[in-house]
Motif scaffolding. Sequence first.
Motif, PDB file in Angstrom:
ATOM      1  N   GLU A  67      -2.727   8.719  -7.557  1.00  0.00           N
ATOM      2  CA  GLU A  67      -3.567   7.666  -6.915  1.00  0.00           C
ATOM      3  C   GLU A  67      -2.731   6.553  -6.744  1.00  0.00           C
ATOM      4  N   LEU A  68      -3.261   5.763  -5.372  1.00  0.00           N
ATOM      5  CA  LEU A  68      -2.806   4.654  -4.544  1.00  0.00           C
ATOM      6  C   LEU A  68      -3.518   3.515  -4.932  1.00  0.00           C
ATOM      7  N   SER A  69      -3.106   2.454  -5.855  1.00  0.00           N
ATOM      8  CA  SER A  69      -3.887   1.540  -6.130  1.00  0.00           C
ATOM      9  C   SER A  69      -3.599   0.216  -5.848  1.00  0.00           C
ATOM     10  N   ASP A  70      -4.441  -1.013  -5.757  1.00  0.00           N
ATOM     11  CA  ASP A  70      -3.890  -1.938  -6.076  1.00  0.00           C
ATOM     12  C   ASP A  70      -3.159  -2.380  -4.628  1.00  0.00           C
ATOM     13  N   VAL A  71      -3.923  -2.371  -3.352  1.00  0.00           N
ATOM     14  CA  VAL A  71      -2.658  -1.722  -1.447  1.00  0.00           C
ATOM     15  C   VAL A  71      -2.837  -3.268  -1.690  1.00  0.00           C
ATOM     16  N   GLU A  72      -1.617  -3.529  -0.635  1.00  0.00           N
ATOM     17  CA  GLU A  72      -1.761  -4.500  -0.490  1.00  0.00           C
ATOM     18  C   GLU A  72      -0.887  -4.611   1.416  1.00  0.00           C
ATOM     19  N   VAL A  73      -1.155  -5.146   2.334  1.00  0.00           N
ATOM     20  CA  VAL A  73      -0.600  -4.472   3.662  1.00  0.00           C
ATOM     21  C   VAL A  73      -1.161  -6.235   4.226  1.00  0.00           C
ATOM     22  N   THR A  74       0.642  -6.168   4.640  1.00  0.00           N
ATOM     23  CA  THR A  74       0.628  -6.939   5.092  1.00  0.00           C
ATOM     24  C   THR A  74       1.465  -6.628   6.709  1.00  0.00           C
ATOM     25  N   VAL A  75       1.734  -7.389   7.617  1.00  0.00           N
ATOM     26  CA  VAL A  75       2.274  -6.571   8.840  1.00  0.00           C
ATOM     27  C   VAL A  75       3.574  -5.307   8.869  1.00  0.00           C
ATOM     28  N   THR A  76       4.542  -6.322   8.125  1.00  0.00           N
ATOM     29  CA  THR A  76       5.435  -5.488   7.816  1.00  0.00           C
ATOM     30  C   THR A  76       5.604  -4.388   6.828  1.00  0.00           C
TER      31      THR A  76
ATOM     32  N   GLY B  33      -2.606   1.528   7.579  1.00  0.00           N
ATOM     33  CA  GLY B  33      -3.119   0.408   7.083  1.00  0.00           C
ATOM     34  C   GLY B  33      -4.470   0.233   6.597  1.00  0.00           C
ATOM     35  N   PHE B  34      -5.131   0.212   7.546  1.00  0.00           N
ATOM     36  CA  PHE B  34      -6.245  -0.545   7.755  1.00  0.00           C
ATOM     37  C   PHE B  34      -7.491   0.388   7.007  1.00  0.00           C
ATOM     38  N   ALA B  35      -6.773   1.868   6.381  1.00  0.00           N
ATOM     39  CA  ALA B  35      -7.980   3.116   6.388  1.00  0.00           C
ATOM     40  C   ALA B  35      -7.419   2.846   4.513  1.00  0.00           C
ATOM     41  N   LEU B  36      -5.900   2.714   4.410  1.00  0.00           N
ATOM     42  CA  LEU B  36      -5.688   2.219   2.947  1.00  0.00           C
ATOM     43  C   LEU B  36      -6.570   0.480   2.158  1.00  0.00           C
ATOM     44  N   GLU B  37      -6.089  -0.416   2.775  1.00  0.00           N
ATOM     45  CA  GLU B  37      -7.009  -1.524   2.721  1.00  0.00           C
ATOM     46  C   GLU B  37      -8.211  -1.682   2.365  1.00  0.00           C
ATOM     47  N   ARG B  38      -9.285  -1.057   3.318  1.00  0.00           N
ATOM     48  CA  ARG B  38     -10.902  -1.230   3.477  1.00  0.00           C
ATOM     49  C   ARG B  38     -11.496  -0.290   3.058  1.00  0.00           C
ATOM     50  N   SER B  39     -10.590   0.799   2.119  1.00  0.00           N
ATOM     51  CA  SER B  39     -11.767   1.915   2.183  1.00  0.00           C
ATOM     52  C   SER B  39     -11.817   2.006   0.908  1.00  0.00           C
ATOM     53  N   THR B  40     -13.237   2.466   0.364  1.00  0.00           N
ATOM     54  CA  THR B  40     -13.943   2.178  -1.285  1.00  0.00           C
ATOM     55  C   THR B  40     -13.051   3.937  -2.346  1.00  0.00           C
ATOM     56  N   GLU B  41     -12.100   4.800  -0.880  1.00  0.00           N
ATOM     57  CA  GLU B  41     -11.578   5.777  -1.929  1.00  0.00           C
ATOM     58  C   GLU B  41     -10.450   5.310  -2.113  1.00  0.00           C
ATOM     59  N   ARG B  42      -9.568   6.219  -2.863  1.00  0.00           N
ATOM     60  CA  ARG B  42      -8.061   5.832  -2.835  1.00  0.00           C
ATOM     61  C   ARG B  42      -7.517   7.059  -2.497  1.00  0.00           C
ATOM     62  N   ALA B  43      -6.219   6.369  -1.846  1.00  0.00           N
ATOM     63  CA  ALA B  43      -5.082   7.819  -1.380  1.00  0.00           C
ATOM     64  C   ALA B  43      -4.835   8.416  -2.501  1.00  0.00           C
ATOM     65  N   ILE B  44      -4.259   9.406  -2.025  1.00  0.00           N
ATOM     66  CA  ILE B  44      -3.716  11.033  -3.406  1.00  0.00           C
ATOM     67  C   ILE B  44      -2.238  10.635  -2.895  1.00  0.00           C
TER      68      ILE B  44
END
Length: 160
Positions: free
Chosen positions: A120-129, A75-86
């Motif tokens: 690409e995974l974009s517009d990522v929203e990370v919550t606790v769950t 969650g931290f990597a996907l939310e805070r990175s300037t790179e998008r996940a593949i």
Amino acid sequence: MAELERAESPDALIWFLTITHPDIGEPIRIVSDVFDYVLGGETYTAMPFDGRPLTDNDQMPAAELVVSNVDRRVGFALERSTERAIIDLAVYSSADFDLSADPRTEIGTASRVYGFGRFELSDVEVTVTQIRGRVTLPDYTQEPWPYMRATQDRFPGLFV
């Protein structure tokens, strides 16, 4: 695909998801079942998730992906990175696997029913769950110019 989605179909659809990201290291491999699977020599961890086929209309192909947030690093990597996940997603029939084994293994060579890769995974929203994101193709017309940012990691000599 339509035949396998029928309510009377004896086989279930099993979704295999691979997430790669430069900040994570090893790719994350999960399967939408409660049992682990081995596919192509790689082990996929059991974690039911919500995946859907890509849209098929006049717009760019897209889908929404919802995965349980069981590892804070992801969650931290996907939310805070300037790179998008593949994202690579593949759907197989349960008939291609030995369902009595643990982890589930392929019977011969499994044939993919549906899938897509290098999205690409974009517009990522990370919550606790959960981790929720939009799966799309790269749209280079929407990229800021210049594409590459001069960060300390990429250009350490600029920050001496």
